[in-house]
Scaffold this motif. Sequence first.
Motif, PDB file in Angstrom:
ATOM      1  N   GLY A 149      19.901 -10.340  -0.908  1.00  0.00           N
ATOM      2  CA  GLY A 149      18.902  -9.304  -1.576  1.00  0.00           C
ATOM      3  C   GLY A 149      17.356  -9.631  -0.978  1.00  0.00           C
ATOM      4  O   GLY A 149      17.537 -10.484  -0.288  1.00  0.00           O
ATOM      5  N   MET A 150      16.712  -9.451  -1.081  1.00  0.00           N
ATOM      6  CA  MET A 150      15.078  -9.286  -0.857  1.00  0.00           C
ATOM      7  C   MET A 150      14.425  -9.529  -1.862  1.00  0.00           C
ATOM      8  O   MET A 150      14.360  -8.676  -2.712  1.00  0.00           O
ATOM      9  CB  MET A 150      15.187  -8.213   0.203  1.00  0.00           C
ATOM     10  N   GLY A 151      13.538 -10.250  -1.867  1.00  0.00           N
ATOM     11  CA  GLY A 151      12.398 -10.191  -3.157  1.00  0.00           C
ATOM     12  C   GLY A 151      10.929 -10.080  -2.462  1.00  0.00           C
ATOM     13  O   GLY A 151      10.590 -11.099  -1.388  1.00  0.00           O
ATOM     14  N   ILE A 152      10.447  -9.319  -3.046  1.00  0.00           N
ATOM     15  CA  ILE A 152       8.984  -8.774  -2.163  1.00  0.00           C
ATOM     16  C   ILE A 152       8.016  -8.469  -3.088  1.00  0.00           C
ATOM     17  O   ILE A 152       8.150  -8.650  -4.290  1.00  0.00           O
ATOM     18  CB  ILE A 152       9.540  -7.178  -1.107  1.00  0.00           C
ATOM     19  N   VAL A 153       6.844 -10.057  -2.816  1.00  0.00           N
ATOM     20  CA  VAL A 153       6.039  -9.663  -3.432  1.00  0.00           C
ATOM     21  C   VAL A 153       5.207  -8.651  -3.992  1.00  0.00           C
ATOM     22  O   VAL A 153       4.626  -7.819  -4.743  1.00  0.00           O
ATOM     23  CB  VAL A 153       4.713 -10.487  -3.308  1.00  0.00           C
ATOM     24  N   VAL A 154       4.863  -7.755  -3.098  1.00  0.00           N
ATOM     25  CA  VAL A 154       4.119  -7.005  -3.024  1.00  0.00           C
ATOM     26  C   VAL A 154       4.722  -5.577  -2.138  1.00  0.00           C
ATOM     27  O   VAL A 154       5.130  -5.945  -0.791  1.00  0.00           O
ATOM     28  CB  VAL A 154       2.378  -6.536  -2.713  1.00  0.00           C
ATOM     29  N   GLU A 155       5.411  -4.088  -2.512  1.00  0.00           N
ATOM     30  CA  GLU A 155       6.010  -3.321  -2.016  1.00  0.00           C
ATOM     31  C   GLU A 155       4.633  -1.986  -1.651  1.00  0.00           C
ATOM     32  O   GLU A 155       4.604  -1.727  -2.548  1.00  0.00           O
ATOM     33  CB  GLU A 155       7.228  -2.859  -2.997  1.00  0.00           C
ATOM     34  N   LYS A 156       4.795  -1.836  -0.146  1.00  0.00           N
ATOM     35  CA  LYS A 156       4.017  -0.546  -0.150  1.00  0.00           C
ATOM     36  C   LYS A 156       5.333   0.963   0.114  1.00  0.00           C
ATOM     37  O   LYS A 156       5.172   0.686   1.068  1.00  0.00           O
ATOM     38  CB  LYS A 156       3.340  -0.939   0.785  1.00  0.00           C
ATOM     39  N   SER A 157       5.565   1.569  -1.318  1.00  0.00           N
ATOM     40  CA  SER A 157       6.988   2.478  -1.584  1.00  0.00           C
ATOM     41  C   SER A 157       6.031   4.038  -0.968  1.00  0.00           C
ATOM     42  O   SER A 157       7.120   4.296  -0.559  1.00  0.00           O
ATOM     43  CB  SER A 157       6.057   2.361  -2.406  1.00  0.00           C
TER      44      SER A 157
END
Length: 189
Positions: A149-157
Amino acid sequence: MEKLKQRILEESSVLSSDVLRMDAIINHQVDPALTMEMGQEFAKRFAEQSITKVITVESSGIPAAFAAAYVLGVPLVFARRKKTLIADPDVYMERVPSFTKGIVTDIMVSKQFLSSDDRLLFIDDIIANGDAARGLIKIIERSGATLVGMGIVVEKSFQAGARTLREQGVRVESLVKIASLDNGEIKFE
């Protein structure tokens, strides 16, 4: 993470409807306590995945990835963007465009640090279009390792990066999702 959202509101600046400057939090200056909380949150979300290593792309993803690796008790591997005189010549390499830098670079990981036995957690600071993420995922696939999996601090959705990866079956966990930067205002999902 409400604390992260609050810090983004207080210390970030909107440069355009696509770009958010977070230099005071994660991209230039790093708050160690907040970063360790991010690592704990990622470790909690992926606790059942038998992770053997955390992986990221140089350089802004390193603090959050380090924190997650520390909490999980596993090594951190990062894809380099620059070849050095002492770099291992036997590498996996992928050419990727950088949204924020506006250039194309090579990312590389020494083959000695990835194996088919590895179960990797990919941590990154921000995902916009996802070009660097797709490049590192290609490297992971070529190594035979498993991306858990991938953990993202900030996703610009409002940009396609994370959505595209999810559609490809990658588990993406974001600490904060930004829905819009229109009119200079940060709107969270």
